[in-house]
Design an enzyme around this catalytic site. Structure first.
Site, PDB file in Angstrom:
ATOM      1  N   GLU A  27       0.594  -9.305  -1.906  1.00  0.00           N
ATOM      2  CA  GLU A  27      -0.295  -9.617  -2.276  1.00  0.00           C
ATOM      3  C   GLU A  27      -1.085 -10.029  -1.649  1.00  0.00           C
ATOM      4  O   GLU A  27      -1.957  -9.370  -0.433  1.00  0.00           O
ATOM      5  CB  GLU A  27      -0.728  -9.086  -3.448  1.00  0.00           C
ATOM      6  CG  GLU A  27      -0.661  -7.935  -4.371  1.00  0.00           C
ATOM      7  CD  GLU A  27      -0.032  -6.621  -3.809  1.00  0.00           C
ATOM      8  OE1 GLU A  27      -0.768  -6.179  -3.118  1.00  0.00           O
ATOM      9  OE2 GLU A  27       1.527  -5.865  -4.008  1.00  0.00           O
ATOM     10  N   HIS A  42      -1.759  -8.716   1.830  1.00  0.00           N
ATOM     11  CA  HIS A  42      -2.870  -8.185   2.532  1.00  0.00           C
ATOM     12  C   HIS A  42      -4.362  -8.688   2.216  1.00  0.00           C
ATOM     13  O   HIS A  42      -5.213  -7.347   3.087  1.00  0.00           O
ATOM     14  CB  HIS A  42      -2.112  -6.966   0.933  1.00  0.00           C
ATOM     15  CG  HIS A  42      -1.148  -6.134   1.308  1.00  0.00           C
ATOM     16  ND1 HIS A  42      -1.215  -4.938   2.621  1.00  0.00           N
ATOM     17  CD2 HIS A  42       0.030  -6.221   0.317  1.00  0.00           C
ATOM     18  CE1 HIS A  42       0.179  -4.635   2.257  1.00  0.00           C
ATOM     19  NE2 HIS A  42       1.029  -4.763   0.555  1.00  0.00           N
ATOM     20  N   GLU A  78       1.709  -3.402   6.128  1.00  0.00           N
ATOM     21  CA  GLU A  78       2.680  -3.896   4.720  1.00  0.00           C
ATOM     22  C   GLU A  78       3.725  -4.973   6.422  1.00  0.00           C
ATOM     23  O   GLU A  78       4.114  -6.489   5.483  1.00  0.00           O
ATOM     24  CB  GLU A  78       3.655  -3.000   5.089  1.00  0.00           C
ATOM     25  CG  GLU A  78       3.788  -2.782   3.332  1.00  0.00           C
ATOM     26  CD  GLU A  78       3.560  -2.835   2.661  1.00  0.00           C
ATOM     27  OE1 GLU A  78       4.590  -4.167   2.201  1.00  0.00           O
ATOM     28  OE2 GLU A  78       2.893  -3.019   1.403  1.00  0.00           O
TER      29      GLU A  78
HETATM   30 ZN    ZN Z   1       2.943  -3.879   0.177  1.00  0.00          ZN
END
Ligand code: ZN
Length: 514
Positions: free
Chosen positions: A265, A268, A294
């Site tokens: 996370e 991201h 991703e």
């Molecule tokens: Zn992801």
């Protein structure tokens, strides 16, 4: 023209404010909201979503975009202004193509389907969701038909998450990857499995959370412009470039789940935190596609976070945090445990090597269902059969088979899964490009330093937001198209050292252990 562009920007920022308010309501719903708040919250989210949508499809925006076309054409393609107009037009045209009555029908149906699925999965009851899924397939095809002129019926649906990627291209890329991965998985799983019992001890939650936060702060996740809270299904959300939040969950009897999901996370979130401030609140102000997103999360989680170098710095620190659990465990044992490869049923728990096989079968099924070549009623059997050939095991039931992922039961069929594997493929390409520019990155990682890698990703990927499409970004960085070679190199090099593989082309850059 500058005034018209400013007017467009002001409207877009106002819409983004509404969407950010909705994101905050959603974050609250997934973290701290008492269960009683659910009904009103669903209504509040629907209201905000509807107002934001109405404001975006306002003909005034279409008129501004038309008036700005000559201005856009007079500017270089890569200029901020031309990019803003181009990307806004793309999203505007997509939004006005779909009638509001369809959107309402679709949301109503998926909300009901989700409810049925949430009961059907634990009960292993595929027949209960079957009629709902059939309707979802009909609606997904109807949605695609609002975008005539496609090459494959999945293309318009893929565009929602990975703009510009065609089903034909992805199918070919995935077929090539599958051909190389299946024998690799067979060669690895023919050997004795890694012993991961060291991870299956009691690791108190508070220390796990603190360690994860220490790691991602060192990566460069900015806690002054973000925070981490607990949830059931970890996600990243954003209210502005200066407020990007992550969530995690902790299993006290399995070390790794929380830590690797936190790194994921944070990958991201660092992308979103480092988009140029000038793009704030506009369609340029977010990551460009699910695949590129991703690629960032999995780069930090896997290429960095599961590497020998990373742990040569952090393992002694982890042993200090958990002396009773890990004090007597050799780093080599720990490293093998966190990189254990096994045939498994659940995509989200799968290791780096088998993970893509889980994604590819879903992508192929989506295409076949949309084409009319696979009926919903035949899906469970097709799932079992493909698992047997690709992964080498057969799910004992549908609960851990076709019912396991929420995607088809809470949204459309089409374009839901390809981003995960595209991300894996691209993260190796991006990392290889970063190493070409800065060969010292692995040594820095082994000293717990991440600034060079962070700076490279910011310069080449993050700062651009949605200015470039996935393919444009890959082309700019690597000089060519998306390719599986760097990813296969990465897997062969890493797992060639962990397991005795027929082809072990060890690379000097990754030496230093074993
Ligand atoms: Zn992801």
């Amino acid at each position: 023209m500058e005034t018209k562009l400013q007017e467009l920007k002001n409207r877009l920022i106002e819409i983004n404010d509404l969407e950010s308010a909705a994101a905050l309501l959603h974050w609250d719903q997934s973290t701290y909201m008492p269960p009683g708040g659910a009904e009103a919250r669903a209504r509040q989210l629907a209201t905000l979503g509807r107002i934001a949508h109405e404001k975006f499809v306002d003909p005034a925006i279409g008129k501004l975009l038309d008036e700005l076309r000559p201005y856009e054409e007079s500017l270089p393609y890569e200029s901020d202004e031309a990019s803003l107009i181009r990307v806004t037009r793309r999203e505007y045209e997509r939004a006005v193509n779909v009638p509001p009555s369809f959107v309402a029908r679709f949301y109503e149906h998926t909300a009901r389907t989700y409810e049925v699925w949430a009961r059907a999965r634990p009960a292993n009851d595929f027949p209960a969701v079957r009629p709902y899924l059939e309707k979802t397939l009909d609606l997904s095809r109807e949605l695609a038909e609002f975008f005539p002129g496609y090459e494959h019926i999945a293309d318009p649906l893929i565009d929602y998450s990975d703009y510009g990627m065609k089903a034909s291209f992805i199918r070919e890329l995935f077929a090539e990857l599958r051909q190389r991965l299946v024998p690799l998985v067979q060669a690895i799983t023919a050997q004795p499995p890694a012993d991961d019992s060291c991870l299956r001890q009691h690791f108190p939650e508070a220390q796990q959370l603190a360690f994860g936060r220490e790691v991602i702060a060192r990566f460069g996740y900015d806690f002054n412009r973000g925070r981490e809270d607990k949830t059931h299904h970890p996600f990243t959300t954003k209210f502005s470039i200066d407020d990007v939040r992550i969530t995690t969950r902790v299993k006290e009897h399995l070390f790794g789940d929380a830590l690797f999901s936190t790194m994921h996370e944070a990958g991201h979130a660092m992308y979103e935190q480092n988009i140029r401030k000038e793009f704030e609140g506009t369609p340029l102000g977010g990551g460009t596609s699910s695949g590129v997103h991703e690629s960032q999360s999995r780069l930090w989680e896997n290429i960095v976070g599961r590497s020998w170098g990373f742990w040569s710095f952090f393992y002694p620190r982890l042993q200090e945090v958990f002396p009773q659990q890990l004090g007597a465990v050799e780093m080599d044992t720990f490293y093998r445990a966190i990189n254990k490869v096994e045939r498994s049923l659940i995509r989200t728990d799968a290791d780096e090597v088998t993970y893509n096989l889980h994604v590819m079968l879903r992508f192929d099924f989506e295409s076949q269902m949309l084409e009319g070549n696979l009926a919903i009623g035949d899906l469970p059997e097709a799932w079992h059969e493909r698992f047997r050939t690709d992964i080498g095991i057969v799910p004992p039931d549908d609960r851990d088979g076709v019912l396991q992922d929420v995607h088809w039961y809470a949204g459309r069929i089409g374009g839901s899964f390809q981003g995960y594997t595209l991300g894996n493929i691209m993260n190796a390409q991006f990392y290889a490009a970063a190493l070409r520019d800065h060969p010292q990155i692995p040594e820095e990682i082994a000293r717990g330093e991440f600034g060079t890698l962070f700076g490279w990703l910011k310069e080449h990927i993050w700062q651009h937001g949605s200015k470039f499409t996935t393919s444009e970004l890959v082309e700019r960085i690597t000089g060519g198209p998306i390719s599986i070679e760097p990813y296969m190199d990465y897997l062969r090099r890493k797992y060639g050292k962990l397991y005795a593989l027929p082809v072990n082309d060890a690379h000097p850059a990754d030496s230093g252990h074993r």
